[in-house]
Design an enzyme around this catalytic site. Structure first.
Site, PDB file in Angstrom:
ATOM      1  N   CYS A 132     -13.114  23.016  96.927  1.00 22.77           N
ATOM      2  CA  CYS A 132     -12.865  21.878  96.034  1.00 22.77           C
ATOM      3  C   CYS A 132     -11.442  21.348  96.324  1.00 22.77           C
ATOM      4  CB  CYS A 132     -12.997  22.351  94.589  1.00 22.77           C
ATOM      5  SG  CYS A 132     -12.685  21.059  93.383  1.00 22.77           S
ATOM      6  N   ASP A 149      23.223  44.571  83.824  1.00 22.23           N
ATOM      7  CA  ASP A 149      22.162  45.576  83.705  1.00 22.23           C
ATOM      8  C   ASP A 149      22.683  46.986  83.988  1.00 22.23           C
ATOM      9  OD1 ASP A 149      20.434  43.595  83.120  1.00 22.23           O
ATOM     10  OD2 ASP A 149      19.436  43.555  85.072  1.00 22.23           O
ATOM     11  N   LYS A 177      14.971  13.007  57.160  1.00 21.95           N
ATOM     12  CA  LYS A 177      14.049  13.391  58.240  1.00 21.95           C
ATOM     13  C   LYS A 177      13.665  12.177  59.064  1.00 21.95           C
ATOM     14  CE  LYS A 177      11.593  17.432  56.665  1.00 21.95           C
ATOM     15  NZ  LYS A 177      10.279  18.006  56.902  1.00 21.95           N
ATOM     16  N   CYS A 229     -15.885  17.683  93.373  1.00 19.89           N
ATOM     17  CA  CYS A 229     -16.769  18.218  94.409  1.00 19.89           C
ATOM     18  C   CYS A 229     -18.217  18.350  93.921  1.00 19.89           C
ATOM     19  CB  CYS A 229     -16.246  19.564  94.909  1.00 19.89           C
ATOM     20  SG  CYS A 229     -16.402  20.869  93.691  1.00 19.89           S
ATOM     21  N   CYS A 267     -18.180  19.165  88.454  1.00 16.93           N
ATOM     22  CA  CYS A 267     -16.803  18.915  88.870  1.00 16.93           C
ATOM     23  C   CYS A 267     -16.677  17.467  89.348  1.00 16.93           C
ATOM     24  CB  CYS A 267     -16.418  19.873  89.998  1.00 16.93           C
ATOM     25  SG  CYS A 267     -14.783  19.527  90.657  1.00 16.93           S
ATOM     26  N   LYS A 307      19.415  18.969  61.583  1.00 15.70           N
ATOM     27  CA  LYS A 307      18.414  19.761  60.866  1.00 15.70           C
ATOM     28  C   LYS A 307      17.535  20.416  61.932  1.00 15.70           C
ATOM     29  CE  LYS A 307      15.166  19.659  57.009  1.00 15.70           C
ATOM     30  NZ  LYS A 307      14.373  20.747  57.522  1.00 15.70           N
ATOM     31  N   LYS A 323      25.657  17.210  53.575  1.00 15.79           N
ATOM     32  CA  LYS A 323      26.169  18.130  52.550  1.00 15.79           C
ATOM     33  C   LYS A 323      27.500  17.611  52.016  1.00 15.79           C
ATOM     34  CE  LYS A 323      24.152  22.010  55.070  1.00 15.79           C
ATOM     35  NZ  LYS A 323      24.361  23.166  55.950  1.00 15.79           N
ATOM     36  N   CYS A 347     -14.247  24.793  87.565  1.00 12.64           N
ATOM     37  CA  CYS A 347     -15.052  24.521  88.753  1.00 12.64           C
ATOM     38  C   CYS A 347     -14.974  25.787  89.601  1.00 12.64           C
ATOM     39  CB  CYS A 347     -14.481  23.344  89.529  1.00 12.64           C
ATOM     40  SG  CYS A 347     -15.179  23.250  91.192  1.00 12.64           S
ATOM     41  N   SER A 354      15.105  25.264  49.201  1.00 13.15           N
ATOM     42  CA  SER A 354      14.877  24.272  50.253  1.00 13.15           C
ATOM     43  C   SER A 354      15.749  23.055  49.958  1.00 13.15           C
ATOM     44  CB  SER A 354      13.402  23.912  50.320  1.00 13.15           C
ATOM     45  OG  SER A 354      13.015  23.372  49.089  1.00 13.15           O
ATOM     46  N   LEU A 355      15.574  22.016  50.728  1.00 12.73           N
ATOM     47  CA  LEU A 355      16.393  20.821  50.555  1.00 12.73           C
ATOM     48  C   LEU A 355      15.514  19.657  50.142  1.00 12.73           C
ATOM     49  CD1 LEU A 355      18.562  20.953  53.802  1.00 12.73           C
ATOM     50  CD2 LEU A 355      19.380  21.265  51.480  1.00 12.73           C
ATOM     51  N   ASP A 364      23.979  39.143  86.475  1.00  9.10           N
ATOM     52  CA  ASP A 364      22.968  39.813  85.658  1.00  9.10           C
ATOM     53  C   ASP A 364      22.857  41.277  86.079  1.00  9.10           C
ATOM     54  OD1 ASP A 364      22.588  37.347  84.688  1.00  9.10           O
ATOM     55  OD2 ASP A 364      20.512  37.108  85.373  1.00  9.10           O
ATOM     56  N   GLU A 387      25.028  17.420  59.526  1.00  5.07           N
ATOM     57  CA  GLU A 387      24.687  18.399  60.568  1.00  5.07           C
ATOM     58  C   GLU A 387      23.290  18.125  61.077  1.00  5.07           C
ATOM     59  OE1 GLU A 387      24.671  22.113  58.554  1.00  5.07           O
ATOM     60  OE2 GLU A 387      26.814  22.083  58.159  1.00  5.07           O
ATOM     61  N   ASP A 396      14.742  22.470  63.757  1.00  2.00           N
ATOM     62  CA  ASP A 396      13.334  22.668  63.412  1.00  2.00           C
ATOM     63  C   ASP A 396      12.891  24.039  63.918  1.00  2.00           C
ATOM     64  OD1 ASP A 396      10.828  22.247  62.506  1.00  2.00           O
ATOM     65  OD2 ASP A 396      10.254  20.785  64.027  1.00  2.00           O
ATOM     66  N   TYR A 416      25.420  27.912  57.174  1.00  3.54           N
ATOM     67  CA  TYR A 416      25.702  28.088  55.752  1.00  3.54           C
ATOM     68  C   TYR A 416      26.260  29.487  55.537  1.00  3.54           C
ATOM     69  CZ  TYR A 416      24.565  27.582  50.677  1.00  3.54           C
ATOM     70  OH  TYR A 416      24.598  27.477  49.319  1.00  3.54           O
TER      71      TYR A 416
HETATM   72  S1  IVH Z   1      21.349  24.087  54.624  1.00  6.67           S
HETATM   73  C1  IVH Z   1      20.472  25.486  50.094  1.00  6.67           C
HETATM   74  N1  IVH Z   1      21.544  23.158  57.038  1.00  6.67           N
HETATM   75  O1  IVH Z   1      15.959  23.216  56.448  1.00  6.67           O
HETATM   76  C2  IVH Z   1      19.944  24.896  51.345  1.00  6.67           C
HETATM   77  N2  IVH Z   1      19.397  23.882  56.316  1.00  6.67           N
HETATM   78  O2  IVH Z   1      14.451  22.071  54.163  1.00  6.67           O
HETATM   79  C3  IVH Z   1      20.626  25.427  52.539  1.00  6.67           C
HETATM   80  N3  IVH Z   1      17.656  23.700  58.041  1.00  6.67           N
HETATM   81  O3  IVH Z   1      15.350  26.144  54.672  1.00  6.67           O
HETATM   82  C4  IVH Z   1      20.076  24.896  53.784  1.00  6.67           C
HETATM   83  N4  IVH Z   1      18.951  22.900  59.627  1.00  6.67           N
HETATM   84  O4  IVH Z   1      15.580  26.319  57.229  1.00  6.67           O
HETATM   85  C5  IVH Z   1      20.709  23.660  56.116  1.00  6.67           C
HETATM   86  N5  IVH Z   1      21.925  22.329  59.173  1.00  6.67           N
HETATM   87  C6  IVH Z   1      21.093  22.838  58.253  1.00  6.67           C
HETATM   88  C7  IVH Z   1      19.723  23.065  58.524  1.00  6.67           C
HETATM   89  C8  IVH Z   1      18.902  23.579  57.517  1.00  6.67           C
HETATM   90  C9  IVH Z   1      17.726  23.283  59.322  1.00  6.67           C
HETATM   91  C10 IVH Z   1      16.402  24.159  57.385  1.00  6.67           C
HETATM   92  C11 IVH Z   1      16.532  25.443  56.626  1.00  6.67           C
HETATM   93  C12 IVH Z   1      16.122  25.140  55.232  1.00  6.67           C
HETATM   94  C13 IVH Z   1      15.341  23.889  55.405  1.00  6.67           C
HETATM   95  C14 IVH Z   1      15.387  23.066  54.138  1.00  6.67           C
END
Ligand code: IVH
Length: 680
Positions: free
Chosen positions: A430, A38, A312, A409, A406, A115, A288, A424, A83-84, A34, A113, A117, A226
């Site tokens: 204590c 630096d 999910k 004590c 407490c 998902k 996918k 406390c 979204s999915l 490191d 893949e 969070d 993606y």
């Molecule tokens: S593909 C057109 N792949 O899940 C959709 N999304 O509920 C392309 N996410 O907004 C998304 N892991 O933030 C894709 N391996 C993954 C993911 C993923 C997490 C999230 C992403 C998306 C949300 C959809």
């Protein structure tokens, strides 16, 4: 240095830094220390400062941030961020599969893949460089958070290889790994800030911060999943994943090509088993269609692609009965309520206890003894109570009244204005507070006396030999040898005696003795002063240099230190105002504990013997960095302007008093540029 020489050196340094960054953050395989890293970075920043025309946005120096954004610019997405579709059941996955087959009328290969969070991000690259990073926003427009995203080390600023498209977009997830999250939250609590509920919230909060230097300190990471753009040369999703990986992006290795829904479900079950062992949170698996031609044939609905679906995992929760509430007293005296539950199976373990955090949470949940409660295992190790099943409440259940005294004590508890925790105040007598302070003192990040674990410290405490941290250094072989602890068996008649043998006693003494070389900043952290975590301790040590200077600093002087606010300053004044603490510090000093900041490594003697006063805010370096640079080049820092001062280094918004005094005394005032000039 000429402009041409500077250009060449900047190029060399940038290439090296990009390479080492990739080795460290993407491959987790560092090749240099490191410190060496630096040093390269500092050299780069000094040259860029002198030749501002040569500073480019993809320079590795941009990783440390510094730019402040008041309002993030709204940007329209080239491709809307959809979204999915979500599902929690195998039946619905089979429905998805049937739909896909019906629409395509041919065989289909899927890719599964993780998902992640976290927070989704759109990363836009042109000619191999990151030029814009945009949040999802409403899917049509998001916020331009490029300056903050540049500080995330696993996101390439400049791509590797030469086979990438001229212009493309990558979608991925910004996450905060669990370990980093836990440490970051701990630091927040130590400095009196509210902790984040989970890594996702911490990530979202970090991306929206105005000061990118702050973002740079957060343990953020990124995985991409993606690739989008016009005329991309890949006919399958998996090929684009492999390509993104080769360009320097972080792509998870947890993906699998599946030729049937059975394979998909097998993958989901396998990941379900290991998901709690992953270093970051995931909330499911994304399935996918692998062929890009098939993806195009399937297309999109208004909300989501027809070629993908998210499975999910159900939140792992269980219902059980709240039997009682215990109150635990920590080393700072904070009282934490802990729920005792009727044992219940949850995510592979039996849960008997759950955290209730503080009095406000108990009140908000309106949880009562005997209630049927819902417990959930989130990112945290200890499960938490998320709600109460009111339909099952006993008619006579009474609200919980938080204890007034407490439990250890008996002292009356106190609560500071605006804080959630009750304390406390009996910090010197204590028992769990004394024991907690001793345990903190010997812990790995503090004095690192690993020959004295928690158990042994407890023996020393209950034997009456050690009542404060300074007592540790007065221990002798005779004190320790043969020291006994009686362990009571379940049947109290069967007692087991445990006594320290020769080797144990010697190890303990050696461990205590080696702790005398632990540097000042860690000693300061080890003292366990409220709100003084590791980072704050480092700031204080490098500002004041000696315990003498720190312990006599006034409230106002403490406020001068970067990142020290009123709360920390008040806590320090309070701590050093207590004669007991001064006595402990004196005793530690007498036995040779480090109470002075170690000397900085010397890079040159260009500033030898010169005394600097640094004031204000600088554009490229933090004030601490500037001070470190002064010392590395042989100079000295002082906090107040006097006739002994050689230079006043004036940043933006420097204190008017200091400026006036410097002018009166005829002291040379330097700009940041002039200072950098002196080092070249
Ligand atoms: S593909 C057109 N792949 O899940 C959709 N999304 O509920 C392309 N996410 O907004 C998304 N892991 O933030 C894709 N391996 C993954 C993911 C993923 C997490 C999230 C992403 C998306 C949300 C959809």
């Amino acid at each position: 240095m000429t402009q041409e020489e500077a250009r060449t050196r900047i190029q060399q340094l940038s290439d090296e830094l990009h390479h080492h960054n990739y080795q460290y953050y993407v491959l987790a395989n560092p090749e240099i220390s490191d410190y060496q890293f630096d040093m390269l970075m500092e050299e780069l920043m000094v040259i860029e400062k002198q030749f501002p025309d040569l500073l480019v946005p993809d320079s590795p120096s941009q990783r440390v941030g510094g730019q402040v954004t008041r309002e993030f610019k709204a940007v329209s997405h080239v491709y809307p961020m959809l979204s999915l579709g979500n599902t929690y059941s195998e039946d619905e996955l089979n429905d998805f599969d049937a739909r896909v087959h019906k629409l395509l009328g041919e065989s289909v290969e899927y890719i599964c893949e993780l998902k992640f969070d976290g927070v989704s991000i759109s990363l836009n690259y042109r000619e191999g460089f990151l030029y814009q990073a945009v949040t999802r926003g409403d899917g049509i427009q998001g916020d331009d958070v490029t300056v903050n995203v540049r500080t995330i080390r696993s996101i390439p600023l400049k791509l590797k290889g030469d086979d990438f498209p001229l212009s493309f977009e990558v979608r991925g997830e910004i996450i905060m790994p669990r370990k980093g999250f836990a440490e970051f939250n701990e630091e927040r609590v130590e400095i009196g800030e509210a902790p984040f509920a989970n890594p996702r919230n911490a990530t979202a909060g970090s991306l929206k911060m105005q000061d990118s230097a702050e973002v740079a300190k957060r343990p953020l990471d990124n995985y991409v999943y993606y690739l989008l753009g016009e005329h991309l040369p890949f006919d399958s999703h998996v090929k684009s994943l492999i390509a993104m990986k080769s360009w320097g992006f972080k792509v998870s290795d947890h993906y699998r090509l599946c030729s049937s829904m059975q394979d998909v479900i097998r993958f989901i079950n396998e990941i379900g088993k290991i998901r709690h062992t992953l270093p970051y949170d995931i909330d499911g698996v994304v399935i996918k269609v692998n062929s890009i031609a098939q993806q195009q044939a399937l297309g999109f609905t208004a909300k989501s692609p027809r070629w993908a679906i998210a499975y999910k995992y159900k939140a792992e929760e269980a219902k059980t009965v709240l039997l009682s509430i215990d109150y635990q007293v920590g080393r700072t005296g904070a009282v934490t309520p802990v729920a005792n539950l009727k044992p219940v199976q949850l995510a592979g373990t039996v849960v008997k206890r759950a955290s209730l955090h503080n009095a406000d949470i108990i009140e908000k949940l309106d949880v009562r003894i005997g209630d049927l409660v819902i417990v959930e295992k989130g990112g945290e190790i200890i499960p938490k109570i998320t709600s109460v099943d009111l339909s099952k409440r006993d008619l006579f259940a009474e609200p919980v009244i938080f204890i007034k005294n407490c439990p250890e004590c008996g002292t009356l508890l106190t609560r500071n204005e605006g804080e959630a925790a009750w304390y406390c105040p009996n910090e010197d007598y204590c028992p769990p507070q004394i024991k907690g302070k001793l345990e903190h003192f010997i812990s790995r990040k503090a004095m690192n006396i690993d020959s004295l674990g928690e158990g042994k410290v407890e023996i020393l405490f209950y034997s009456g030999l050690v009542k404060t941290i300074s007592d540790l250094y007065a221990l002798t072989y005779n004190d320790l040898f043969g020291l006994e602890k009686v362990i009571e068996g379940k049947d109290t008649k069967k007692e087991k005696k445990l006594s320290f043998k020769q080797k144990t006693a010697e190890n303990i003494l050696n461990g205590i003795s080696s702790s005398k070389t632990i540097p000042f900043s860690r000693v300061l952290f080890a003292l366990g002063i409220r709100y003084v975590g590791e980072t704050v301790a480092k700031k204080l040590a490098s500002h004041f240099h000696t315990m003498e200077a720190l312990s006599t600093a006034s409230f106002e002087e403490l406020l001068q230190v970067e990142e020290i606010g009123e709360k920390i300053a008040a806590s320090l004044v309070d701590y050093f105002g207590n004669p007991k603490h001064i006595e402990i510090i004196q005793r530690l000093k007498d036995v040779g504990i480090q109470f002075e900041q170690e000397e900085a490594a010397i890079l040159s003697d260009k500033l030898s013997g010169k005394v600097f006063v640094v004031s204000g805010v600088f554009s490229r370096f933090s004030r601490d960095q500037v001070k470190k640079m002064i010392e590395e080049h042989g100079g000295k820092n002082s906090s107040s302007v006097s006739k002994n001062t050689d230079f006043v280094l004036a940043g933006d918004k420097m204190g008017p008093e200091k400026l006036k005094k410097a002018e009166q005394l005829g002291i040379q005032i330097l700009s940041e540029d002039e200072f950098v000039q002196m080092l070249l």
